[in-house]
Design an enzyme around this catalytic site. Sequence first.
Site, PDB file in Angstrom:
ATOM      1  N   LYS A 111       0.738  -1.143   0.286  1.00  0.00           N
ATOM      2  CA  LYS A 111       0.458   0.284  -0.396  1.00  0.00           C
ATOM      3  C   LYS A 111       0.616   1.098   0.250  1.00  0.00           C
ATOM      4  O   LYS A 111       1.668   0.987   1.277  1.00  0.00           O
ATOM      5  CB  LYS A 111      -0.426   0.276   1.121  1.00  0.00           C
ATOM      6  CG  LYS A 111      -1.845   1.693   1.483  1.00  0.00           C
ATOM      7  CD  LYS A 111      -2.765   1.322   2.592  1.00  0.00           C
ATOM      8  CE  LYS A 111      -4.159   2.174   2.805  1.00  0.00           C
ATOM      9  NZ  LYS A 111      -4.496   2.272   3.703  1.00  0.00           N
ATOM     10  N   GLY A 124      -0.717   8.063  -5.883  1.00  0.00           N
ATOM     11  CA  GLY A 124      -0.415   6.682  -5.373  1.00  0.00           C
ATOM     12  C   GLY A 124       0.644   6.822  -4.143  1.00  0.00           C
ATOM     13  O   GLY A 124       0.925   4.691  -4.089  1.00  0.00           O
ATOM     14  N   ARG A 175       0.632  -5.297   3.642  1.00  0.00           N
ATOM     15  CA  ARG A 175      -0.733  -5.789   4.061  1.00  0.00           C
ATOM     16  C   ARG A 175      -0.819  -7.170   4.091  1.00  0.00           C
ATOM     17  O   ARG A 175      -0.931  -7.320   2.870  1.00  0.00           O
ATOM     18  CB  ARG A 175      -2.064  -5.460   4.206  1.00  0.00           C
ATOM     19  CG  ARG A 175      -2.845  -5.169   4.448  1.00  0.00           C
ATOM     20  CD  ARG A 175      -4.411  -3.843   4.605  1.00  0.00           C
ATOM     21  NE  ARG A 175      -4.776  -3.976   3.624  1.00  0.00           N
ATOM     22  CZ  ARG A 175      -5.702  -2.442   3.221  1.00  0.00           C
ATOM     23  NH1 ARG A 175      -5.538  -1.842   4.059  1.00  0.00           N
ATOM     24  NH2 ARG A 175      -5.765  -2.440   2.222  1.00  0.00           N
ATOM     25  N   ARG A 182     -13.671  -7.086  -1.203  1.00  0.00           N
ATOM     26  CA  ARG A 182     -14.554  -5.393  -0.602  1.00  0.00           C
ATOM     27  C   ARG A 182     -16.413  -6.173  -0.693  1.00  0.00           C
ATOM     28  O   ARG A 182     -16.797  -6.535  -2.067  1.00  0.00           O
ATOM     29  CB  ARG A 182     -14.493  -4.869  -0.463  1.00  0.00           C
ATOM     30  CG  ARG A 182     -13.065  -4.879  -0.117  1.00  0.00           C
ATOM     31  CD  ARG A 182     -12.399  -2.889  -1.296  1.00  0.00           C
ATOM     32  NE  ARG A 182     -10.942  -3.128  -1.364  1.00  0.00           N
ATOM     33  CZ  ARG A 182     -10.376  -2.872  -0.601  1.00  0.00           C
ATOM     34  NH1 ARG A 182     -10.690  -1.911   0.286  1.00  0.00           N
ATOM     35  NH2 ARG A 182      -8.607  -2.526  -0.657  1.00  0.00           N
ATOM     36  N   ASP A 253     -16.513  -0.062   0.540  1.00  0.00           N
ATOM     37  CA  ASP A 253     -15.776  -0.371  -0.048  1.00  0.00           C
ATOM     38  C   ASP A 253     -13.935  -0.800   0.996  1.00  0.00           C
ATOM     39  O   ASP A 253     -13.093  -1.451   1.289  1.00  0.00           O
ATOM     40  CB  ASP A 253     -15.065   0.768  -0.884  1.00  0.00           C
ATOM     41  CG  ASP A 253     -14.948   1.802  -0.576  1.00  0.00           C
ATOM     42  OD1 ASP A 253     -15.922   2.806   0.475  1.00  0.00           O
ATOM     43  OD2 ASP A 253     -13.611   2.713  -0.233  1.00  0.00           O
ATOM     44  N   ASN A 254     -14.837  -0.428   2.328  1.00  0.00           N
ATOM     45  CA  ASN A 254     -13.575  -0.978   3.304  1.00  0.00           C
ATOM     46  C   ASN A 254     -14.362  -2.207   4.396  1.00  0.00           C
ATOM     47  O   ASN A 254     -14.215  -2.479   5.171  1.00  0.00           O
ATOM     48  CB  ASN A 254     -13.738   0.345   4.385  1.00  0.00           C
ATOM     49  CG  ASN A 254     -13.275   1.277   3.712  1.00  0.00           C
ATOM     50  OD1 ASN A 254     -12.516   1.083   2.517  1.00  0.00           O
ATOM     51  ND2 ASN A 254     -13.029   2.966   4.126  1.00  0.00           N
ATOM     52  N   ASP A 263      -8.781  -1.479   6.569  1.00  0.00           N
ATOM     53  CA  ASP A 263      -9.073   0.020   5.924  1.00  0.00           C
ATOM     54  C   ASP A 263      -8.383   0.826   7.632  1.00  0.00           C
ATOM     55  O   ASP A 263      -9.572   1.318   8.550  1.00  0.00           O
ATOM     56  CB  ASP A 263      -9.753   0.938   5.238  1.00  0.00           C
ATOM     57  CG  ASP A 263      -9.514   1.949   5.369  1.00  0.00           C
ATOM     58  OD1 ASP A 263      -8.486   2.935   5.294  1.00  0.00           O
ATOM     59  OD2 ASP A 263      -9.918   2.247   3.592  1.00  0.00           O
TER      60      ASP A 263
END
Length: 507
Positions: A111, A124, A175, A182, A253-254, A263
């Site tokens: 990440k 990014g 991670r 998700r 989305d988390n 997240d």
Amino acid sequence: MTQFTLDNRYPDALPATGYAHCDPAPAPAPALLLVNEPLAEALNIAPSWLQGADAAALWTGNGPLAGTRPVALAYAGHQFGQPVPQLGDGRALILGQVTTRDGAVVDLQLKGSGRTPFSRGGDGQAALGPVLREYIVSEAMHALGIPTTRALTVATTGATLERQFGPEPGAVLTRVAASHLRFGSFEYFAHRGDTDGLQALVDMAIDWHDPDWRDASASERAAALLDRVVERTAALISEWLRVGFIHGVMNTDNMTLSGETLDYGPCAFMDGFRPDRVYSSIDVRGRYAWNQQPRIGHWNLTRLAECLLPLLDPDEASATQRAERILATYPGRFEAHYNRALSAKLGLTDLRGGTDPAVGEEATGEDAELAERLLGLMARHEADFTNTWRVLATDRPDSPGQCRAMGEWLGHDDALAQWMDDYAARLQAAGIAESTRQSRMNHTNPAVIPRNHQVEAALDAARQGDMAPARQLIDALQSPYHPPPSAAWLQRPPSLAEVVPATFCGT
Ligand code: AMP
Ligand code: MG
């Protein structure tokens, strides 16, 4: 030089629209800051990959990675209630999977490793502060026994990023997750009316998380998946509430299919208890407050269920009915988990029996009510959410000294005296020995949590190049229920001047 090569399970399983191959961006001067050695061991990752000359380059995505084809995943989501048809890994890449010592397959994801086709306007990159926060808090969650993605390494890239509060070192987090599926992954294909894509996701999730349903029919698999995710979500959110955790951005989305916490943006553990506590600077309406999380879990599951409708039954009305029947089990399941957590917090049952309510003593609604009354007293005084429960476990509730000690937190008044009497009577009626009560409570109520002011202080020091406070915090949070005396400093709540009123995404 040997290569670090990993297989990647996503490209074979997903339609081409669901992901993009992408290489990490070059990092000007990679340096490894943190390595989670116990986790590396559990993942069977050779020490040479973590300590060798190439380690910093490897964990920023700068090699030796040949043969591995990293992917960024597409997903959509509901952010603060609003649908967003296209998000995706804008600054993350899944390198591939490793098999743990226990035989589980997990994703390794970088990440902060550079732009991807899903970056939209973003750079990014990830800044050191938020990356360290994720490392500290996710590892603390793991030590608390709560399902979560984990953190393997932190490396700085050598770049300087311009962020909300000024320049920050760029960093990359590795991670580890059971998967990166998700709720928003399903929303992505649903927005496109891509039923085959949805079926592919169901099959991946069943294969990876619920393989006992592999041989069922397509519609049974979809129904079983929804049912399992309802259960995992209910269990997870009950666990967050147990320890006073506020996720902060429960956007769809988390939310994971695996039931892991994902997240760690503007998340926080509460110091002073207020049921509607919010820390996230962007959550101005309190949508994701501590006490809203169970309701939002249900809301999010409903969004997931909507995506699954075409798979549940060709007839829309029957599909809706089927989904509603499964969703309707959520409140009862959540309550069962939460009642159990609350009664364990009082030492009336034992959480260590696992999550099966049939194991150990049954948690009754009355016990939960007793706990809720205590929470009411705590809220009135904004008593420290962590310390109050620990103090309650120090001596018999009918001893004068214990009543006085609780009065320090909750006010010396009749309401507290009545509560202490009722609690003592309940324990006596249940025949629970004092030593049993204390032991159960001290396995359920953590003594140390990552307190915001201490996390912020560690991040500030790290930004100045001093990693010692972060390392000290990470070590101290490894035994939250039975910390060594050297971790006692973590039990002190913030002074008024130290209180951190808000946390930031800092992306
Ligand atoms: P998050 O708030 O971390 O859940 O991110 C929400 C979305 O924004 C995801 O699609 C991220 O990939 C994307 N995103 C966040 N920060 C960046 C960044 N610096 N560059 C590119 N995309 C980002
Ligand atoms: Mg996110």
